[in-house]
Design an enzyme around this catalytic site. Sequence first.
Site, PDB file in Angstrom:
ATOM      1  N   LYS A 176       0.842  -1.198   0.000  1.00 27.44           N
ATOM      2  CA  LYS A 176       0.000   0.000   0.000  1.00 27.44           C
ATOM      3  C   LYS A 176       0.876   1.246   0.000  1.00 27.44           C
ATOM      4  O   LYS A 176       1.683   1.435   0.910  1.00 27.44           O
ATOM      5  CB  LYS A 176      -0.922  -0.022   1.213  1.00 27.44           C
ATOM      6  CG  LYS A 176      -1.856  -1.237   1.221  1.00 27.44           C
ATOM      7  CD  LYS A 176      -2.714  -1.313   2.456  1.00 27.44           C
ATOM      8  CE  LYS A 176      -1.920  -1.550   3.717  1.00 27.44           C
ATOM      9  NZ  LYS A 176      -2.770  -1.876   4.880  1.00 27.44           N
ATOM     10  N   THR A 210      -8.773   9.343   8.329  1.00 30.19           N
ATOM     11  CA  THR A 210      -8.435   8.111   7.612  1.00 30.19           C
ATOM     12  C   THR A 210      -8.253   6.918   8.550  1.00 30.19           C
ATOM     13  O   THR A 210      -7.706   5.893   8.144  1.00 30.19           O
ATOM     14  CB  THR A 210      -7.138   8.314   6.811  1.00 30.19           C
ATOM     15  OG1 THR A 210      -6.080   8.692   7.724  1.00 30.19           O
ATOM     16  CG2 THR A 210      -7.293   9.403   5.765  1.00 30.19           C
ATOM     17  N   GLY A 212      -8.541   3.573  10.322  1.00 36.47           N
ATOM     18  CA  GLY A 212      -9.146   2.303   9.952  1.00 36.47           C
ATOM     19  C   GLY A 212      -8.961   1.897   8.512  1.00 36.47           C
ATOM     20  O   GLY A 212      -9.502   0.873   8.075  1.00 36.47           O
ATOM     21  N   THR A 213      -8.173   2.658   7.743  1.00 38.04           N
ATOM     22  CA  THR A 213      -8.026   2.384   6.316  1.00 38.04           C
ATOM     23  C   THR A 213      -7.493   0.974   6.057  1.00 38.04           C
ATOM     24  O   THR A 213      -8.030   0.232   5.224  1.00 38.04           O
ATOM     25  CB  THR A 213      -7.072   3.406   5.676  1.00 38.04           C
ATOM     26  OG1 THR A 213      -7.493   4.718   6.011  1.00 38.04           O
ATOM     27  CG2 THR A 213      -7.065   3.259   4.164  1.00 38.04           C
ATOM     28  N   GLY A 214      -6.417   0.602   6.753  1.00 33.71           N
ATOM     29  CA  GLY A 214      -5.794  -0.692   6.491  1.00 33.71           C
ATOM     30  C   GLY A 214      -6.687  -1.859   6.874  1.00 33.71           C
ATOM     31  O   GLY A 214      -6.790  -2.851   6.136  1.00 33.71           O
ATOM     32  N   CYS A 215      -7.341  -1.765   8.046  1.00 39.83           N
ATOM     33  CA  CYS A 215      -8.267  -2.816   8.474  1.00 39.83           C
ATOM     34  C   CYS A 215      -9.394  -2.967   7.461  1.00 39.83           C
ATOM     35  O   CYS A 215      -9.795  -4.088   7.102  1.00 39.83           O
ATOM     36  CB  CYS A 215      -8.863  -2.467   9.833  1.00 39.83           C
ATOM     37  SG  CYS A 215      -7.661  -2.158  11.135  1.00 39.83           S
TER      38      CYS A 215
END
Length: 267
Positions: A176, A210, A212-215
Amino acid sequence: MNARPPLVLTVAGSDSGGGAGIQADLKTMLALGVHGMSVVTAVTAQNSRGVHGVWELPEEAVRAQYRAVVDDIGVHAVKTGMLATAPLVETVAELLAGTDAPVVVDPVGVSKHGDPLLAATALESVRTRLLPAATVATPNLDEVTQLTGIVVEDEDGMRRAADAILGYGPRWALIKGGHLPGDAAEVVDLLTDGTDEHWLYAPRYDNRHTHGTGCTLASAVASGLAKGLPVPKAVREAKAYVTGALAAGFALGEGIGPVDHGWERRR
């Protein structure tokens, strides 16, 4: 009798603020039409300003939750998030090895606020036990550096990072690129299995909310895999969902707010 939706299990920590972790995973799964189930690995006291406390669950509690769900209900895909310690990483890796379902590993190392969520002593267990179990591994650039020592500054660096992550055994690596230096108008991610490359671009929004984007991305990928999508299509659809959630991220408390998991319903 109504047909049941695909089944996705998240193995992760709880975020009391509701923006990341188990809470974000289950919201994402609901939004994408799958049935979400959970194994809680840790409880955090967390809000928009940071993580104020972490309490890991015992390995036997994690194992019991996992077995209770998988042995009775079944599962079509698993997503892992915050695992915190080497014993928890190794416990979860052992459970995954006996589960016949695709696995998305989000090797969570630090929170959005920079708070550590993985003990330094657990890194080797992530490399040698958890990543080999992954269908897709989804590290951000900070996690790439934690795991490989590679500092990524451009797209060539993302290729080197992907090669290094694939060297630990996952079938696919999704690197990412949201933290790439500079002010490019687009965010780029790289999905590769070492042969096929898929460069995924999306607009960069001027929105600091932003959390919580990865989860959310990892859970969206797992949801696609549970529906039977091939990895590249599951990742593309997940990226589109997260891009919308990022654009709609909203203020919450005094710090960094979450992405909006229900953005499509409110659009």
